[in-house]
Design an enzyme around this catalytic site. Structure first.
Site, short mmCIF file in Angstrom:
data_model
loop_
_atom_site.label_atom_id
_atom_site.label_comp_id
_atom_site.label_asym_id
_atom_site.label_seq_id
_atom_site.Cartn_x
_atom_site.Cartn_y
_atom_site.Cartn_z
N GLU A 17 0.84 -1.21 0.00
CA GLU A 17 0.00 0.00 0.00
C GLU A 17 0.87 1.26 0.00
OE1 GLU A 17 -3.80 0.08 1.91
OE2 GLU A 17 -3.04 1.58 3.30
N THR A 48 -4.14 4.82 -1.11
CA THR A 48 -5.19 5.31 -0.21
C THR A 48 -5.72 6.66 -0.67
OG1 THR A 48 -3.69 6.44 1.29
CG2 THR A 48 -4.12 4.11 1.75
N HIS A 77 -8.38 3.67 -3.58
CA HIS A 77 -9.34 3.85 -2.48
C HIS A 77 -10.21 5.07 -2.78
CE1 HIS A 77 -6.94 1.58 0.86
NE2 HIS A 77 -6.83 0.99 -0.32
N ASP A 109 -12.88 8.18 7.86
CA ASP A 109 -12.99 8.43 9.31
C ASP A 109 -13.80 9.67 9.60
OD1 ASP A 109 -11.82 6.39 10.79
OD2 ASP A 109 -9.82 7.04 10.17
N ALA A 127 -20.16 3.04 4.22
CA ALA A 127 -19.49 2.58 2.99
C ALA A 127 -20.47 1.84 2.07
CB ALA A 127 -18.31 1.70 3.37
P1 FAD Z 1 -18.41 1.39 7.27
O1 FAD Z 1 -18.34 0.10 6.52
O2 FAD Z 1 -19.40 2.37 6.90
O3 FAD Z 1 -18.37 1.07 8.80
C1 FAD Z 1 -18.21 2.12 9.78
C2 FAD Z 1 -19.04 1.81 11.02
O4 FAD Z 1 -20.43 1.91 10.69
C3 FAD Z 1 -18.84 0.39 11.55
O5 FAD Z 1 -18.96 0.44 12.96
C4 FAD Z 1 -20.01 -0.39 10.95
O6 FAD Z 1 -20.37 -1.52 11.71
C5 FAD Z 1 -21.10 0.69 10.97
N1 FAD Z 1 -22.11 0.50 9.92
C6 FAD Z 1 -21.90 0.11 8.65
N2 FAD Z 1 -23.07 0.09 7.96
C7 FAD Z 1 -24.02 0.48 8.84
C8 FAD Z 1 -25.43 0.69 8.73
N3 FAD Z 1 -26.09 0.45 7.60
N4 FAD Z 1 -26.09 1.13 9.85
C9 FAD Z 1 -25.46 1.38 11.01
N5 FAD Z 1 -24.12 1.21 11.15
C10 FAD Z 1 -23.42 0.76 10.09
N6 FAD Z 1 -9.65 6.00 5.47
C11 FAD Z 1 -9.41 6.99 4.57
O7 FAD Z 1 -9.75 8.17 4.83
N7 FAD Z 1 -8.78 6.71 3.37
C12 FAD Z 1 -8.38 5.46 3.03
O8 FAD Z 1 -7.83 5.24 1.95
C13 FAD Z 1 -8.63 4.38 3.96
N8 FAD Z 1 -8.29 3.10 3.67
C14 FAD Z 1 -8.60 2.08 4.55
C15 FAD Z 1 -8.28 0.76 4.21
C16 FAD Z 1 -8.55 -0.28 5.10
C17 FAD Z 1 -8.22 -1.70 4.72
C18 FAD Z 1 -9.15 0.01 6.36
C19 FAD Z 1 -9.42 -1.10 7.34
C20 FAD Z 1 -9.47 1.32 6.70
C21 FAD Z 1 -9.21 2.38 5.80
N9 FAD Z 1 -9.54 3.70 6.09
C22 FAD Z 1 -9.29 4.71 5.19
C23 FAD Z 1 -10.17 4.04 7.37
C24 FAD Z 1 -11.71 3.94 7.30
O9 FAD Z 1 -12.20 4.98 6.48
C25 FAD Z 1 -12.26 4.05 8.73
O10 FAD Z 1 -11.91 2.91 9.46
C26 FAD Z 1 -13.72 4.39 8.87
O11 FAD Z 1 -13.95 4.71 10.24
C27 FAD Z 1 -14.70 3.30 8.50
O12 FAD Z 1 -14.69 3.04 7.17
P2 FAD Z 1 -15.53 1.78 6.59
O13 FAD Z 1 -15.44 1.90 5.13
O14 FAD Z 1 -15.10 0.54 7.24
O15 FAD Z 1 -16.99 2.19 7.09
#
Ligand code: FAD
Length: 292
Positions: A17, A48, A77, A109, A127
């Site tokens: 990455e 990212t 990403h 985040d 997401a």
């Molecule tokens: P989600 O999948 O939306 O999950 C976030 C929270 O919401 C979780 O607690 C989940 O259980 C909850 N949730 C999901 N769907 C629902 C729903 N329908 N109703 C209620 N709650 C729900 N950040 C960046 O800014 N740029 C990057 O390039 C980046 N790359 C990453 C790559 C990886 C492999 C990882 C693990 C993280 C990365 N992050 C990045 C950080 C990420 O954006 C954060 O961890 C963020 O807080 C959550 O993103 P997510 O896509 O997992 O969110």
């Protein structure tokens, strides 16, 4: 090349990455580091997306460069938190036009400012909303999503987190990449639980080599990861000596990867943080293993 084809192969694969520069002036050094990593010929490289989209234009530029110049499959990403429908639609068009085939769909985040802001008008809350948008765009993107062996910090419990993860996969995620973890047992337990919940897509294990003591605090704060005593002892002993800490951190990450491969986790993604020397050292340590 689509990641869906790479990840289903039975051979052991290692990917790296990189992150885009935070300022225009550091673009050249990031590009050089990225190219050095590309020359190692990893299975794929991910780029990212800057938190809040600040450096988003570089994500696309770097991903396109890796693909065109080095023929390395890339994963760009994309985050959606606080974005408008129009911004996301424009980004999707740019990805298509750049020939990007693989997209990591993330919420992003919640910064302290976003936490305080009024979310009622947000077009994207999770997401999964972005995954649906990418699917509806009519492009055949291979879409990935993030997952959390130690539970996402905002989730009340693992059951709830896995239920939302399943929704994300059902919406169109074809693979998942894990948050970093320092104890492989956490991943093995997580895999057992998600498979039981009916999530069958490939899971790429995310490994972060900790190569300096300052990184430890940042990594734990960011991910909430559990630090095993074995790892803490290593940081206590070698942390004050940068060269020793780097060597020990690379050895620890290598050890984790070998254990994952030995336990039939075929896809490992290294959070190489724009450090070609670290990526090269890990690959060197695994030279007789990767691709087998
Ligand atoms: P989600 O999948 O939306 O999950 C976030 C929270 O919401 C979780 O607690 C989940 O259980 C909850 N949730 C999901 N769907 C629902 C729903 N329908 N109703 C209620 N709650 C729900 N950040 C960046 O800014 N740029 C990057 O390039 C980046 N790359 C990453 C790559 C990886 C492999 C990882 C693990 C993280 C990365 N992050 C990045 C950080 C990420 O954006 C954060 O961890 C963020 O807080 C959550 O993103 P997510 O896509 O997992 O969110």
């Amino acid at each position: 090349m689509y990641l869906r084809d790479i990840l289903k192969q039975e051979t052991l694969s290692l990917s790296f990455e990189v992150f885009p520069p935070k300022t225009d002036s550091s673009f050249d050094s990031v590009r050089t580091a990225t190219e050095e990593i590309a020359k190692l010929l990893p299975s794929f490289m991910s780029v990212t997306y800057g938190a809040g989209g600040g450096t988003s234009r570089y994500t696309l530029e770097i991903a396109r460069n890796i693909k065109q110049q080095y023929g390395i499959p890339t994963l760009a990403h994309l985050t959606c938190v606080s974005s408008t429908k129009e911004t996301v639609a424009a980004k999707i068009t740019e990805l298509k036009e750049a020939g990007i085939q693989n997209v990591m769909a993330l919420r992003g985040d919640l910064t302290p400012e976003l936490e305080k802001s009024d979310r009622s008008g947000w077009a994207y809350r999770h997401a999964v909303d972005l995954v649906r948008e990418l699917k509806e765009s009519g492009s055949d993107f291979c879409i990935g999503g993030a997952c959390y062996p130690e539970v996402h910090p905002e989730s009340r419990n693992q059951k709830e987190d896995i239920r939302h993860l399943k929704e994300k996969v059902d919406a169109g995620c074809e693979f998942l990449t894990t948050q970093m973890f320092f104890d492989n047992n956490l991943l093995y337990n997580f895999l057992y639980k998600i498979r039981e919940a009916g999530i069958t897509v490939p899971v790429v294990a995310g490994i972060m080599p900790i190569t300096n003591a300052n990184q430890v605090e940042r990594a734990v704060k960011l991910s909430g990861s559990f630090m095993p005593q074995r790892f803490k002892s290593l940081v206590d002993k070698f942390g004050p000596d940068p060269a020793a800490m780097k060597q020990a951190g690379i050895a620890y990450a290598t050890d984790q990867i070998i254990d994952l491969f030995a336990n039939n986790i075929t896809n490992v993604h290294v959070y190489s943080m724009n450090k070609p020397d670290v990526a090269a050292a890990i690959l060197h340590n695994l030279s007789e293993i990767v691709g087998k």
